[in-house]
Write a protein that holds these residues in place. Structure first.
Motif, PDB file in Angstrom:
ATOM      1  N   ARG A 132     -35.271  16.570   5.587  1.00 11.71           N
ATOM      2  CA  ARG A 132     -34.437  15.775   4.691  1.00 11.71           C
ATOM      3  C   ARG A 132     -34.474  16.309   3.257  1.00 11.71           C
ATOM      4  O   ARG A 132     -33.637  15.952   2.439  1.00 11.71           O
ATOM      5  N   SER A 170     -33.525   7.214   7.315  1.00 12.07           N
ATOM      6  CA  SER A 170     -32.671   6.092   7.690  1.00 12.07           C
ATOM      7  C   SER A 170     -32.550   6.029   9.212  1.00 12.07           C
ATOM      8  O   SER A 170     -32.936   6.968   9.915  1.00 12.07           O
ATOM      9  N   PRO A 171     -31.984   4.941   9.736  1.00  7.91           N
ATOM     10  CA  PRO A 171     -31.773   4.877  11.186  1.00  7.91           C
ATOM     11  C   PRO A 171     -30.898   6.014  11.709  1.00  7.91           C
ATOM     12  O   PRO A 171     -31.004   6.406  12.866  1.00  7.91           O
ATOM     13  N   ASP A 172     -30.025   6.550  10.842  1.00  7.69           N
ATOM     14  CA  ASP A 172     -29.133   7.634  11.257  1.00  7.69           C
ATOM     15  C   ASP A 172     -29.865   8.943  11.533  1.00  7.69           C
ATOM     16  O   ASP A 172     -29.253   9.892  12.040  1.00  7.69           O
ATOM     17  N   ASP A 173     -31.140   9.022  11.170  1.00 14.08           N
ATOM     18  CA  ASP A 173     -31.935  10.216  11.455  1.00 14.08           C
ATOM     19  C   ASP A 173     -32.539  10.146  12.862  1.00 14.08           C
ATOM     20  O   ASP A 173     -33.630  10.678  13.104  1.00 14.08           O
ATOM     21  N   ASN A 174     -31.833   9.495  13.783  1.00 15.58           N
ATOM     22  CA  ASN A 174     -32.338   9.273  15.141  1.00 15.58           C
ATOM     23  C   ASN A 174     -33.660   8.507  15.113  1.00 15.58           C
ATOM     24  O   ASN A 174     -34.575   8.767  15.900  1.00 15.58           O
ATOM     25  N   GLN A 217     -33.684   4.940  14.986  1.00 11.06           N
ATOM     26  CA  GLN A 217     -33.472   3.529  15.290  1.00 11.06           C
ATOM     27  C   GLN A 217     -34.687   2.946  16.006  1.00 11.06           C
ATOM     28  O   GLN A 217     -35.058   1.786  15.775  1.00 11.06           O
ATOM     29  N   TYR A 265     -37.347   2.039  13.374  1.00 11.39           N
ATOM     30  CA  TYR A 265     -36.992   0.823  12.649  1.00 11.39           C
ATOM     31  C   TYR A 265     -37.228  -0.417  13.514  1.00 11.39           C
ATOM     32  O   TYR A 265     -37.726  -1.436  13.040  1.00 11.39           O
ATOM     33  N   GLY A 287     -34.980   1.640   2.814  1.00 14.31           N
ATOM     34  CA  GLY A 287     -35.225   2.803   3.645  1.00 14.31           C
ATOM     35  C   GLY A 287     -36.709   3.039   3.856  1.00 14.31           C
ATOM     36  O   GLY A 287     -37.562   2.298   3.355  1.00 14.31           O
TER      37      GLY A 287
END
Length: 220
Positions: free
Chosen positions: A65, A91-95, A97, A100, A125
């Motif tokens: 990142r 973030s959740p978009d970084d695979n 989910q 989280y 985040g």
């Protein structure tokens, strides 16, 4: 000052001591009567929150990142910064989910048992943090700041194998002798964000951790 005496029949006689009343104004002390005792713990933890493989996966994502210097510094002397670390945001978009979701479940469970705070969730985040020898550190601070969302619980997750670094101990300062969190890889710690804490300087290698703040309505 109140004095309790027993008479010969065993009855309680209540007397007030007026000693030195002529010399100074008498002050009648108040006696606290709490409705409920404080049941908030200093911290809680969750063993084996992440596996070694999962820790390595998060470290890899955090590095990809792009690491940037942590911005919080309370000391203007550039040779003695209050905070010395590199960070990136996940973030959740970084695979992630799954991460989280797991954080949500575990933090809710620990909060129900040990803190009982009203919580909103994670709105800032997940902060991947890298402390590198010889000066990686974060001196004593709290995680609450004026003008920011009300952080109620702070979460730190040990990502690095303790054999990969020296120093870098996480201290929770609630008295004369700070609590020293152990360095077990994959272990999660959670504590109220108003507690003073610090990361001691890393003297060898690198320490990676995941930092999370859980917000809620203002304390009342």
């Amino acid at each position: 000052q109140l004095i309790l005496n027993l008479n010969i029949d065993g009855e309680i006689i209540l007397k007030r001591n007026y000693f030195n009343m002529k010399k100074k104004k008498h002050h009648i002390p108040s006696y606290p009567w709490p409705f409920k005792l404080n049941d908030v713990y200093h911290y809680a933890y969750w063993e084996d929150f992440l596996s070694k493989k999962e820790c390595e996966q998060i470290i890899s994502i955090g590095r990809k990142r792009g690491l940037k210097e942590g911005q919080s510094s309370y000391n203007n002397d550039k040779y003695n910064k209050y905070r010395d670390c590199l960070i990136s945001w996940l973030s959740p978009d970084d695979n992630l989910q799954w991460l989280y979701r797991r954080v949500t479940d575990v933090v809710n469970d620990l909060n129900k048992k040990y803190f009982k705070f009203d919580l909103y969730g994670i709105i800032e985040g997940l902060q991947f943090t890298n402390y590198k020898a010889p000066s990686g550190k974060f001196d004593a601070h709290i995680d609450q700041m004026h003008g920011y969302p009300t952080r109620k619980l702070s979460v730190t997750i040990q990502l690095s194998d303790p054999k990969d670094y020296e120093g870098g101990e996480f201290n929770l300062i609630t008295g004369e002798d700070p609590e020293i969190f152990d360095k077990t890889q994959g272990k999660l710690f959670v504590f109220p964000s108003y507690h003073l804490h610090r990361v001691k300087p890393v003297t060898k290698g690198e320490r990676n951790a995941l930092i999370i703040w859980v917000t809620g309505p203002n304390f009342k």
